[in-house]
Design a protein around this motif. Structure first.
Motif, PDB file in Angstrom:
ATOM      1  N   ASN A 119       0.830  -1.197   0.000  1.00  0.00           N
ATOM      2  CA  ASN A 119       0.000   0.000   0.000  1.00  0.00           C
ATOM      3  C   ASN A 119       0.870   1.256   0.000  1.00  0.00           C
ATOM      4  O   ASN A 119       1.895   1.327   0.673  1.00  0.00           O
ATOM      5  CB  ASN A 119      -0.898  -0.045   1.247  1.00  0.00           C
ATOM      6  CG  ASN A 119      -1.888   1.085   1.281  1.00  0.00           C
ATOM      7  OD1 ASN A 119      -1.503   2.231   1.465  1.00  0.00           O
ATOM      8  ND2 ASN A 119      -3.154   0.763   1.127  1.00  0.00           N
TER       9      ASN A 119
ATOM     10  N   LYS B 269      -2.111 -10.502   3.678  1.00  0.00           N
ATOM     11  CA  LYS B 269      -3.432 -10.968   3.259  1.00  0.00           C
ATOM     12  C   LYS B 269      -4.518  -9.906   3.441  1.00  0.00           C
ATOM     13  O   LYS B 269      -5.582  -9.991   2.839  1.00  0.00           O
ATOM     14  CB  LYS B 269      -3.836 -12.219   4.050  1.00  0.00           C
ATOM     15  CG  LYS B 269      -2.992 -13.455   3.777  1.00  0.00           C
ATOM     16  CD  LYS B 269      -3.490 -14.635   4.582  1.00  0.00           C
ATOM     17  CE  LYS B 269      -4.913 -15.021   4.211  1.00  0.00           C
ATOM     18  NZ  LYS B 269      -5.391 -16.210   4.952  1.00  0.00           N
ATOM     19  N   TYR B 270      -4.252  -8.899   4.278  1.00  0.00           N
ATOM     20  CA  TYR B 270      -5.253  -7.866   4.536  1.00  0.00           C
ATOM     21  C   TYR B 270      -5.425  -6.981   3.308  1.00  0.00           C
ATOM     22  O   TYR B 270      -4.446  -6.573   2.675  1.00  0.00           O
ATOM     23  CB  TYR B 270      -4.834  -7.000   5.726  1.00  0.00           C
ATOM     24  CG  TYR B 270      -4.964  -7.653   7.070  1.00  0.00           C
ATOM     25  CD1 TYR B 270      -6.056  -7.403   7.890  1.00  0.00           C
ATOM     26  CD2 TYR B 270      -3.982  -8.528   7.536  1.00  0.00           C
ATOM     27  CE1 TYR B 270      -6.168  -7.998   9.128  1.00  0.00           C
ATOM     28  CE2 TYR B 270      -4.088  -9.128   8.775  1.00  0.00           C
ATOM     29  CZ  TYR B 270      -5.181  -8.862   9.565  1.00  0.00           C
ATOM     30  OH  TYR B 270      -5.299  -9.457  10.792  1.00  0.00           O
ATOM     31  N   ASP B 271      -6.650  -6.668   2.988  1.00  0.00           N
ATOM     32  CA  ASP B 271      -6.945  -5.769   1.876  1.00  0.00           C
ATOM     33  C   ASP B 271      -7.086  -4.351   2.422  1.00  0.00           C
ATOM     34  O   ASP B 271      -8.185  -3.791   2.522  1.00  0.00           O
ATOM     35  CB  ASP B 271      -8.229  -6.213   1.170  1.00  0.00           C
ATOM     36  CG  ASP B 271      -8.465  -5.460  -0.129  1.00  0.00           C
ATOM     37  OD1 ASP B 271      -7.588  -4.662  -0.514  1.00  0.00           O
ATOM     38  OD2 ASP B 271      -9.524  -5.663  -0.753  1.00  0.00           O
TER      39      ASP B 271
ATOM     40  N   GLU C 265      -6.214  -1.508   1.163  1.00  0.00           N
ATOM     41  CA  GLU C 265      -6.610  -0.467   0.208  1.00  0.00           C
ATOM     42  C   GLU C 265      -8.123  -0.331   0.108  1.00  0.00           C
ATOM     43  O   GLU C 265      -8.643   0.778   0.033  1.00  0.00           O
ATOM     44  CB  GLU C 265      -6.009  -0.778  -1.162  1.00  0.00           C
ATOM     45  CG  GLU C 265      -4.498  -0.601  -1.211  1.00  0.00           C
ATOM     46  CD  GLU C 265      -3.964  -0.678  -2.625  1.00  0.00           C
ATOM     47  OE1 GLU C 265      -4.794  -0.721  -3.553  1.00  0.00           O
ATOM     48  OE2 GLU C 265      -2.740  -0.686  -2.794  1.00  0.00           O
ATOM     49  N   SER C 266      -8.841  -1.446   0.103  1.00  0.00           N
ATOM     50  CA  SER C 266     -10.303  -1.362   0.008  1.00  0.00           C
ATOM     51  C   SER C 266     -10.913  -0.841   1.303  1.00  0.00           C
ATOM     52  O   SER C 266     -11.909  -0.108   1.289  1.00  0.00           O
ATOM     53  CB  SER C 266     -10.889  -2.735  -0.330  1.00  0.00           C
ATOM     54  OG  SER C 266     -10.649  -3.656   0.717  1.00  0.00           O
TER      55      SER C 266
END
Length: 447
Positions: A2, A144-146, A148-149
């Motif tokens: 990110n 694994k964490y998203d 950005e969303s």
């Protein structure tokens, strides 16, 4: 990785480099004041093992060698609204602190409370490749964490791993070296409005100062105001500033929730100004000297004389030369009640009722109003106290007041920073060029 993470990682490098050089600047960007401290660090041994561990950074001894404060200009609710005024204030306060310290600073660590911060808890799990948890497993899991969303149209200020689970057990603060099959991490994500941090960063860049990191001000205030048991068993710190009131909830020494209420001491002063048709400066003066929350029988006859001159020397003409203290309190109390009601809503949203201790600590300049403790007890029960920041070596006695909780907490954070997601190496898909750049960066950081 990110883009926010890349920026925070670069800031982390600057922070470590400044500590290695031995000198670091700290700044609290507040609505009513800007405070600058210059810290001198003891020599640090960097020849120890390079293996990463949670909280591997030892507490580094430091002392304050330079201090300066200045009335804030161009800041509203912790955000830059007039860049030129903010730059002038930064230059002035930094020059004063450098003169006192007889040294110069290149990088600063800052704290602020603007940007309409939001707190969100994230959780992910990962099947371990080896039977023993290692630091790289934490990095793989964090990848694994998203992020950005989750932070769409907002910027990430903090991404704190606050709790680890291992198989069917929870409550771990450092799982490295423990045996298990499934690792999980709770991450507390603090996001702010876009461009708020960029605007602050631009002001420092134009002052030839690098940004060595940014910290959520209520978090910093809590680090200096909460005692060991409160940090461990679950407590809330209410930082009553000028432009806003910060709320942070801690459990097991980790901030599990953070937010702000858009009311503070400045709004109380504004109410007084409008109620009695006086200047803002005069309203602030009588609030500080005579303000309170609880009306007694003597307050009706206790008259407060209004000053006829302001800072410019101009004579003010008021309709009333006196106001009674009971009238003053009747203006202050409704706004304080409104602030406490908003705080109650934030505490409920943060799950405060589920904490073991449920202690509430008030700090910040507005917390010094006489009678606030009694009013807070009526709202929240007996587990309330008015906090003061812990003592810091080299800091003048006058700056150990509650309104300096954030800057003192920032000094504590600089000497012993909280682990954040960007402190771990997270694998990501990359082409040959990116892999080559990553290898070069690794050698730069480790050799």
């Amino acid at each position: 990785m990110n883009k926010d993470f890349r920026r925070h990682r670069e800031s982390r490098k600057k922070l470590k480099a400044a500590i290695r050089r031995g000198t670091l600047g700290l700044m609290d960007i507040g609505t009513s004041k800007i405070v600058c401290l210059i810290l001198k660090f003891a020599a640090v041994n960097h020849k120890s093992s390079k293996a990463q561990h949670l909280q591997e950074t030892e507490r580094i001894a430091y002392r304050v060698v330079g201090v300066a404060t200045r009335q804030s200009r161009g800041i509203r609710a912790g955000e830059v609204v007039i860049a030129d005024e903010v730059e002038k204030a930064i230059r002035s306060v930094v020059q004063q602190a450098q003169k006192m310290a007889s040294t110069t600073i290149d990088d600063v660590l800052i704290c602020f409370s603007g940007g309409s911060p939001l707190s969100k808890s994230l959780f992910e799990e990962l099947r371990l490749e080896s039977p023993i948890v290692q630091t790289r497993d934490i990095g793989r899991l964090l990848s694994k964490y998203d992020f950005e969303s989750v932070s769409s149209k907002r910027e990430i200020l903090h991404a704190m791993p606050v709790n680890f689970t291992l198989d069917d057990k929870t409550g771990f603060t450092d799982p490295c070296g423990l045996a298990g099959q499934t690792l999980g991490i709770d991450v507390n994500l603090i996001t702010i409005d876009q461009n708020v941090l960029d605007n602050i960063s631009q002001c420092f860049n134009r002052c030839q100062l690098g940004l060595a990191g940014a910290v959520f001000a209520p978090y910093a205030s809590a680090r200096s105001s909460l005692v060991e048991d409160e940090l461990k068993l679950g407590s809330a710190c209410i930082d009553m500033g000028s432009g806003s009131t910060g709320v942070s909830i801690f459990l097991n020494h980790q901030m599990v929730y953070g937010s702000t209420v858009k009311f503070g001491g400045e709004h109380i002063t504004s109410d007084i100004m409008q109620a009695f048709q006086i200047s803002f400066e005069e309203a602030e003066r009588i609030k500080t000297l005579y303000g309170g929350v609880v009306i007694t029988n003597l307050d009706d006859s206790d008259l407060i004389e209004l000053s006829l001159g302001d800072k410019s020397g101009e004579i003010q003409h008021y309709e009333r030369p006196f106001v009674s203290r009971s009238e003053l309190i009747s203006v202050i109390r409704p706004r304080l009640e409104e602030i406490l009601e908003e705080v109650r809503i934030q505490l409920a949203e943060g799950g405060f009722e589920h904490l073991p201790a449920k202690r509430i600590v008030f700090t910040g300049g507005t917390s010094q109003l006489p009678g606030l403790y009694e009013l807070a007890v009526d709202y929240f029960g007996s587990r309330v106290r008015i906090g003061r920041p812990m003592r810091v070596q080299g800091l003048p006695q006058a700056l150990h007041a509650a309104q300096f909780s954030a800057i003192i907490g920032l000094a504590i954070e600089a000497s012993y920073p909280q682990d954040e997601a960007w402190d771990f190496d997270m694998p990501f898909k990359a082409g040959p060029t990116e892999r080559f750049k990553t290898a070069i960066n690794w050698f730069k950081e480790n050799w």
